[in-house]
Design a protein around this motif. Structure first.
Motif, PDB file in Angstrom:
ATOM      1  N   LEU A   1       0.759  -1.007  -0.087  1.00  0.00           N
ATOM      2  CA  LEU A   1       0.056   0.077   0.042  1.00  0.00           C
ATOM      3  C   LEU A   1       1.018   1.390   0.094  1.00  0.00           C
ATOM      4  N   ASN A   2       2.105   1.252   0.706  1.00  0.00           N
ATOM      5  CA  ASN A   2       3.061   2.138   0.688  1.00  0.00           C
ATOM      6  C   ASN A   2       3.510   2.558  -0.635  1.00  0.00           C
ATOM      7  N   GLN A   3       3.850   1.480  -1.217  1.00  0.00           N
ATOM      8  CA  GLN A   3       4.427   1.949  -2.411  1.00  0.00           C
ATOM      9  C   GLN A   3       3.406   2.267  -3.582  1.00  0.00           C
ATOM     10  N   VAL A   4       2.025   1.951  -3.578  1.00  0.00           N
ATOM     11  CA  VAL A   4       1.094   2.294  -4.313  1.00  0.00           C
ATOM     12  C   VAL A   4       0.874   3.681  -4.129  1.00  0.00           C
ATOM     13  N   LEU A   5       0.855   4.152  -2.919  1.00  0.00           N
ATOM     14  CA  LEU A   5       0.521   5.492  -2.525  1.00  0.00           C
ATOM     15  C   LEU A   5       1.559   6.433  -2.793  1.00  0.00           C
ATOM     16  N   ILE A   6       2.834   5.985  -2.865  1.00  0.00           N
ATOM     17  CA  ILE A   6       3.782   6.938  -3.233  1.00  0.00           C
ATOM     18  C   ILE A   6       3.948   6.967  -4.616  1.00  0.00           C
ATOM     19  N   ARG A   7       3.772   6.150  -5.424  1.00  0.00           N
ATOM     20  CA  ARG A   7       3.423   6.043  -6.832  1.00  0.00           C
ATOM     21  C   ARG A   7       2.595   6.966  -7.380  1.00  0.00           C
ATOM     22  N   ALA A   8       1.196   6.995  -6.474  1.00  0.00           N
ATOM     23  CA  ALA A   8       0.161   7.931  -6.901  1.00  0.00           C
ATOM     24  C   ALA A   8       0.295   9.286  -6.393  1.00  0.00           C
ATOM     25  N   GLY A   9       1.495   9.662  -5.628  1.00  0.00           N
ATOM     26  CA  GLY A   9       1.902  10.868  -5.173  1.00  0.00           C
ATOM     27  C   GLY A   9       1.253  11.357  -4.172  1.00  0.00           C
TER      28      GLY A   9
ATOM     29  N   GLU B   1       2.164  11.061  -0.687  1.00  0.00           N
ATOM     30  CA  GLU B   1       2.983  10.587   0.353  1.00  0.00           C
ATOM     31  C   GLU B   1       2.391  10.558   1.698  1.00  0.00           C
ATOM     32  N   GLU B   2       1.806  11.660   2.262  1.00  0.00           N
ATOM     33  CA  GLU B   2       1.302  11.700   3.445  1.00  0.00           C
ATOM     34  C   GLU B   2       0.431  10.645   3.695  1.00  0.00           C
ATOM     35  N   GLN B   3      -0.305  10.097   2.704  1.00  0.00           N
ATOM     36  CA  GLN B   3      -1.294   9.138   3.286  1.00  0.00           C
ATOM     37  C   GLN B   3      -0.688   7.784   3.320  1.00  0.00           C
ATOM     38  N   ALA B   4       0.567   7.637   2.436  1.00  0.00           N
ATOM     39  CA  ALA B   4       1.478   6.604   2.639  1.00  0.00           C
ATOM     40  C   ALA B   4       1.873   6.564   4.003  1.00  0.00           C
ATOM     41  N   MET B   5       2.544   7.733   4.483  1.00  0.00           N
ATOM     42  CA  MET B   5       2.963   7.664   5.835  1.00  0.00           C
ATOM     43  C   MET B   5       1.945   7.079   6.933  1.00  0.00           C
TER      44      MET B   5
END
Lengths: 127, 64
Positions: free
Chosen positions: B19-27, B29-33
């Motif tokens: 999920l982290n990688q998907v959210l970072i790729r989608a731009g 980053e705060e949701q990934a964190m």
């Protein structure tokens, strides 16, 4: 066999930890803590047997039971401190690990002061 | 002392990392964190129970 169970469990958890370590190092540390706890719990009954045998030995040879109790406490403190210290080293916090070891040494000394007192009294009585 | 806990924590970790990688790729980053932190809190709850069990067992065994 207990040894093969422990070894297979350890190898599986090591592989899982390595998988997680690059992406999320926090999970790797948590997983290593849990696998250490589980391995200790697998070996726990053997510890119990050893201590029971030790206590029966002391009763047969009339050693003061306080000494054996202090010895067992010292082993416990040493185990806990080594456990926490190695986890800190794995997480990259060598300074905290050294402080944990230092506090373990101080606690062990404070645990063994009564024995030292008795030893000094014994020596003074002999002189 | 269920051995499956190890697999559960590893599964949560892998899921969170994906999920982290998907959210970072989608731009985002705060949701990934935030996802990482949420997974960490969930896993910490079960870990603290086991650490508590460990300390109780050590206290009983070594008569501290």
């Amino acid at each position: 066999m207990l040894a093969t169970k422990i070894i297979s469990f350890a190898i599986i958890s090591v592989i899982l930890i390595i998988t997680l370590r690059r992406q999320l190092p926090e999970y790797a540390i948590i997983l290593s803590i849990i696998s250490c706890i589980f391995i200790f719990f697998m070996v726990l009954p053997q510890f119990n047997n050893i201590f029971i045998a030790l206590e029966s030995l002391t009763q047969n040879f009339n050693i003061h039971s306080n000494y054996i109790l202090a010895l067992i406490k010292i082993i416990g403190i040493a185990y806990i401190c080594e456990f926490a210290s190695q986890i800190c080293i794995d997480a990259g916090e060598g300074a905290i690990a050294k402080k944990i070891e230092l506090s373990g040494k101080i606690l062990i000394i404070s645990c063994s002061i009564p024995i030292l007192n008795d030893l000094m009294e014994l020596v003074l009585n002999l002189i | 002392m269920d051995v499956n806990i190890i697999f559960q924590i590893a599964a949560v970790g892998i899921l969170v990392s994906v999920l982290n990688q998907v959210l970072i790729r989608a731009g985002r980053e705060e949701q990934a964190m935030l996802t990482t932190l949420a997974g960490l809190v969930v896993v910490l709850f079960s870990v603290i129970t086991h650490i508590n069990n460990l300390f109780m067992a050590v206290r009983d065994l070594f008569k501290l």
